[in-house]
Design a protein around this motif. Sequence first.
Motif, short mmCIF file in Angstrom:
data_model
loop_
_atom_site.label_atom_id
_atom_site.label_comp_id
_atom_site.label_asym_id
_atom_site.label_seq_id
_atom_site.Cartn_x
_atom_site.Cartn_y
_atom_site.Cartn_z
N SER B 95 42.38 2.74 -33.73
CA SER B 95 41.64 1.50 -33.56
C SER B 95 40.87 1.50 -32.24
CB SER B 95 42.58 0.30 -33.64
OG SER B 95 43.46 0.34 -32.56
N LEU B 96 39.67 1.00 -32.30
CA LEU B 96 38.83 0.96 -31.10
C LEU B 96 39.15 -0.29 -30.30
CD1 LEU B 96 35.32 2.00 -32.46
CD2 LEU B 96 36.99 3.40 -31.27
N PRO B 97 39.00 -0.19 -28.96
CA PRO B 97 39.21 -1.40 -28.16
C PRO B 97 38.20 -2.48 -28.59
CG PRO B 97 38.93 0.56 -26.77
CD PRO B 97 38.61 0.97 -28.17
N THR B 98 38.64 -3.72 -28.62
CA THR B 98 37.74 -4.81 -29.00
C THR B 98 36.93 -5.24 -27.78
OG1 THR B 98 39.37 -6.44 -28.37
CG2 THR B 98 39.44 -5.68 -30.66
N GLU B 99 35.94 -6.08 -28.02
CA GLU B 99 35.11 -6.63 -26.94
C GLU B 99 36.03 -7.32 -25.90
OE1 GLU B 99 31.85 -6.09 -26.75
OE2 GLU B 99 31.81 -7.12 -24.82
N GLU B 100 37.06 -7.98 -26.43
CA GLU B 100 38.02 -8.67 -25.56
C GLU B 100 38.78 -7.67 -24.68
OE1 GLU B 100 41.62 -11.37 -26.83
OE2 GLU B 100 39.76 -12.05 -27.78
N LEU B 114 40.19 5.24 -24.72
CA LEU B 114 38.82 5.26 -24.20
C LEU B 114 38.04 6.49 -24.67
CD1 LEU B 114 39.01 4.23 -20.44
CD2 LEU B 114 37.67 3.14 -22.25
N GLY B 115 38.70 7.65 -24.65
CA GLY B 115 38.01 8.89 -25.00
C GLY B 115 37.50 8.88 -26.44
N VAL B 116 38.37 8.42 -27.35
CA VAL B 116 37.97 8.36 -28.76
C VAL B 116 36.83 7.36 -28.94
CG1 VAL B 116 38.74 7.61 -31.04
CG2 VAL B 116 40.17 9.15 -29.71
N MET B 117 36.92 6.23 -28.23
CA MET B 117 35.86 5.24 -28.34
C MET B 117 34.53 5.81 -27.86
SD MET B 117 35.46 1.56 -26.57
CE MET B 117 34.46 2.06 -25.22
#
Lengths: 106, 144
Positions: B95-100, B114-117
């Motif tokens: 799962s990618l980090p959300t805007e929040e 972070l790296g995957v995102m």
Amino acid sequence: MNFTVTSEINNKVATLTLVGSLDSSSAFVFQEEIQKVAVQSPVEMVLRVSELSFMASAGLRMIVFAKQKLGSQVQIYMVSPQDQIIDTLQMTGFIHSVHIVDKYPE
Amino acid sequence: MEAKKITYSYVASLDVLESIREMLTQAGNDIGLSKRKTYQLTLAIDEIATNVIKYGYQEAGISDGFFDLIIEFKEGELIVSLEDTATPFNPIEHSLPTEEDLNIPLEERPIGGLGVMIARQSVDEFKYEFVNNKNRNIFIVKTN
């Protein structure tokens, strides 16, 4: 390009100059330098990065490490990052937590 | 442009990251890809290669791992596939980090993801396949 970092502390401001490529193989060098300056409890940290040509997430994690090590009240400045590095700071939201400046002191 | 395919093999060591970046920068320059797109492709592959080397091989206790980078030049696209035989790992399921999440103060942030995102967001298209017991991460950049 190899990564090098040098540091100095003047009036409680830690200035680190980063040159080359900051990736997962070189991030520990940056971490050691942060630990070295942290001993003197700086109130601000200035990263001179105009000659930093590449920064992976390992470099971003070191910025988080610096915030944790020095304390959240310590402001971090990045002086003259290259456009591609600004893109990464933007994409990851780090742009909200560091001050991007053309020169320091402003 | 005639389709062209080149394979590069690397040992699973962080020491190879620099030569990968040099090779990709050269490939980007050769086909006239913009500096920004070349950098972003290089960054995306650096992030996934780091994960493969550190987590897929080194932390799994595999000391003689290797991986391939296959570069294909097609009409309008540069396609780079990273193939490894490490533990299956699908970055798309991550799962990618959300805007929040991205607005959380740095000192309170979780350290992973972070790296995957960065990898997924730095190329025009990112795909993952598990074929013949190999992870295949595919990075596609539009060249025109």
